[in-house]
Design a protein around this motif. Structure first.
Motif, PDB file in Angstrom:
ATOM      1  N   ASN A  53     -10.168 -14.059 -29.410  1.00 47.61           N
ATOM      2  CA  ASN A  53     -10.359 -14.870 -28.201  1.00 47.61           C
ATOM      3  C   ASN A  53     -11.189 -14.082 -27.192  1.00 47.61           C
ATOM      4  N   ASP A  54     -11.542 -14.727 -26.096  1.00 46.27           N
ATOM      5  CA  ASP A  54     -12.492 -14.120 -25.150  1.00 46.27           C
ATOM      6  C   ASP A  54     -11.998 -12.791 -24.599  1.00 46.27           C
ATOM      7  N   HIS A  55     -10.723 -12.720 -24.237  1.00 45.16           N
ATOM      8  CA  HIS A  55     -10.207 -11.496 -23.626  1.00 45.16           C
ATOM      9  C   HIS A  55     -10.262 -10.329 -24.613  1.00 45.16           C
ATOM     10  N   ASP A  56      -9.700 -10.523 -25.809  1.00 42.09           N
ATOM     11  CA  ASP A  56      -9.689  -9.426 -26.794  1.00 42.09           C
ATOM     12  C   ASP A  56     -11.098  -9.099 -27.265  1.00 42.09           C
ATOM     13  N   ARG A  57     -11.968 -10.119 -27.355  1.00 43.53           N
ATOM     14  CA  ARG A  57     -13.355  -9.870 -27.767  1.00 43.53           C
ATOM     15  C   ARG A  57     -14.036  -8.903 -26.787  1.00 43.53           C
ATOM     16  N   VAL A  88      -4.269 -14.037 -30.645  1.00 41.05           N
ATOM     17  CA  VAL A  88      -4.908 -15.346 -30.783  1.00 41.05           C
ATOM     18  C   VAL A  88      -6.228 -15.166 -31.514  1.00 41.05           C
ATOM     19  N   GLY A  89      -6.399 -15.865 -32.642  1.00 36.48           N
ATOM     20  CA  GLY A  89      -7.623 -15.800 -33.419  1.00 36.48           C
ATOM     21  C   GLY A  89      -8.574 -16.939 -33.090  1.00 36.48           C
ATOM     22  N   ARG A  90      -9.859 -16.719 -33.373  1.00 40.66           N
ATOM     23  CA  ARG A  90     -10.866 -17.751 -33.147  1.00 40.66           C
ATOM     24  C   ARG A  90     -11.530 -18.098 -34.477  1.00 40.66           C
TER      25      ARG A  90
END
Length: 400
Positions: A64-68, A94-96
């Protein structure tokens, strides 16, 4: 011998590769720069990619955006401090997917140091979407159940309140019935006894010179019948009020005229020497009201002023504007109302303790209050025990 070792190594590799590919959970390996080196079939299925689409790319494309944004910082910090935040611990992330949809995962990461001291990281990913959906449904069901319980509880409380009110009304009705029977038996018995005894006496007066005596008892009969009529009228008025059958017809009413007719109608209650003093303003001469209801209100209040005052006392009737209302006042110089009884004065069948010897149903002021409210007004009073009482009728007034 080397060939056998090579064959064994190849067999071990094939076994590991088979396990890697056949695992039901997704497995991804990355190097220390976060670049994907391998991904199994389950991992490809999880994220919707083919293996060649992600191999050689940063693993943060699957986040997700934060972990990316922060993944490279995670790796750098671990390389420097070896303080694990997720490695060797595991957590929910959370995976994308390739199509951009997000889904919950359980991620376990392990660090592997190869013979050449190369470090790789292996992540095992388990899709927990079904678990989260089941939890969501359970939470939703719990919320719905709580709402139903609250609604049912509220309904039960309302029903309990309604039952309490019904029981209270039934108790009040029983008390009113008892008081009515007690009052009615007393109020009817006395005048009926008067009528009966007077008729018997009239029958005895047969001579012409006894005419004055006959007239005296005839007058007693008239007063007794009038008393009975007053009682019955109170009962009928109360009955109409409770059934909502009292009609209100608003028209222009001349104040002085209706006060005068009310005084005339109440004359039968006046004691010897009592007089009425009028203090009614010249303007406004008329107000909008229901003449029938207003007259009933005034007759009742004027009659009470006369009944509860001694001989030769004055009853003062005032009228005039009071702010945005028209106020009519009836003041007597009578016995007054005990302070402890004043709070109950407009209750049905209530009679103050200092008027037990005066005839009455205890309904008059209750009816007055209802009639005044039907006219859109209010009724108040002030009283000093032994000095007198003043009633104030406040009626709506709009300038013509």
């Amino acid at each position: 011998m080397p060939n056998r070792q090579s064959q064994n190594s190849l067999d071990d590799y094939k076994r590991l590769q088979a396990l890697f590919e056949m695992a039901t959970d997704g497995i991804i390996t990355i190097n220390n720069r976060g670049v994907i080196e391998s991904i199994n079939r389950a991992g490809c299925k999880l994220f919707g990619y083919a293996a060649e689409e992600v191999r050689g790319k940063k693993v943060n494309i699957l986040m997700n955006d934060h972990d990316r944004t922060h993944h490279d910082q995670y790796l750098d910090r671990y390389e420097r401090t070896h303080d694990p935040h997720i490695i060797g611990i595991g957590r929910e992330v959370v995976g994308r997917r390739k199509d951009g949809t997000l889904f919950p995962l359980r991620l376990a990461v392990s660090e592997v140091v190869l013979e050449d001291e190369t470090v790789i990281y292996t992540g095992i990913l388990h899709d927990i979407s079904a678990i989260r959906e089941a939890q969501r449904k359970v939470e939703q069901l719990n919320a719905e159940l709580e709402e139903k319980v609250e609604a049912r509880t509220a309904a039960l409380r309302l029903r309990e309140q309604q039952l309490r009110e019904a029981l209270g009304k039934e108790k009040e009705l029983n008390e009113l019935k008892s008081r009515f029977l007690s009052m009615a038996s007393h109020e009817f018995k006395t005048p009926l006894s008067t009528v009966l005894s007077s008729i018997e006496l009239i029958e005895m007066y047969t001579e012409g010179e006894q005419q004055p005596k006959r007239e005296k008892h005839t007058e007693r009969i008239k007063k007794a019948v009038s008393q009975l009529t007053d009682v019955l009228n109170d009962f009928l008025s109360l009955s109409k009020l409770e059934q909502g059958k009292v009609d209100v017809s608003l028209k222009q009413v001349n104040v002085r005229a209706i006060v005068a007719s009310s005084i005339e109608a109440a004359e039968g209650q006046f004691r010897p020497g009592q007089e009425v003093m009028l203090k009614i303003d010249e303007q406004p001469a008329q107000i909008e009201s229901d003449s029938k209801l207003l007259k009933h209100i005034l007759i009742n209040l004027i009659s009470n002023a006369a009944k509860y005052s001694d001989n030769h006392k004055t009853i003062t009737i005032g009228g005039g504007l009071d702010g945005d209302a028209y106020q009519i006042s009836i003041r007597d110089e009578g016995i007054g109302i005990p302070p402890e009884d004043q709070v109950h004065l407009f209750d049905r069948f209530f009679r103050a303790r200092n008027v037990e010897n005066v005839k009455g149903t205890g309904l008059g002021l209750n009816i007055v209050k209802h009639y005044v409210e039907l006219l859109g007004g209010s009724v108040t009073f002030s009283s000093d025990l032994g000095s007198g009482t003043t009633f104030y009728v406040h009626l709506p007034y709009q300038k013509s």
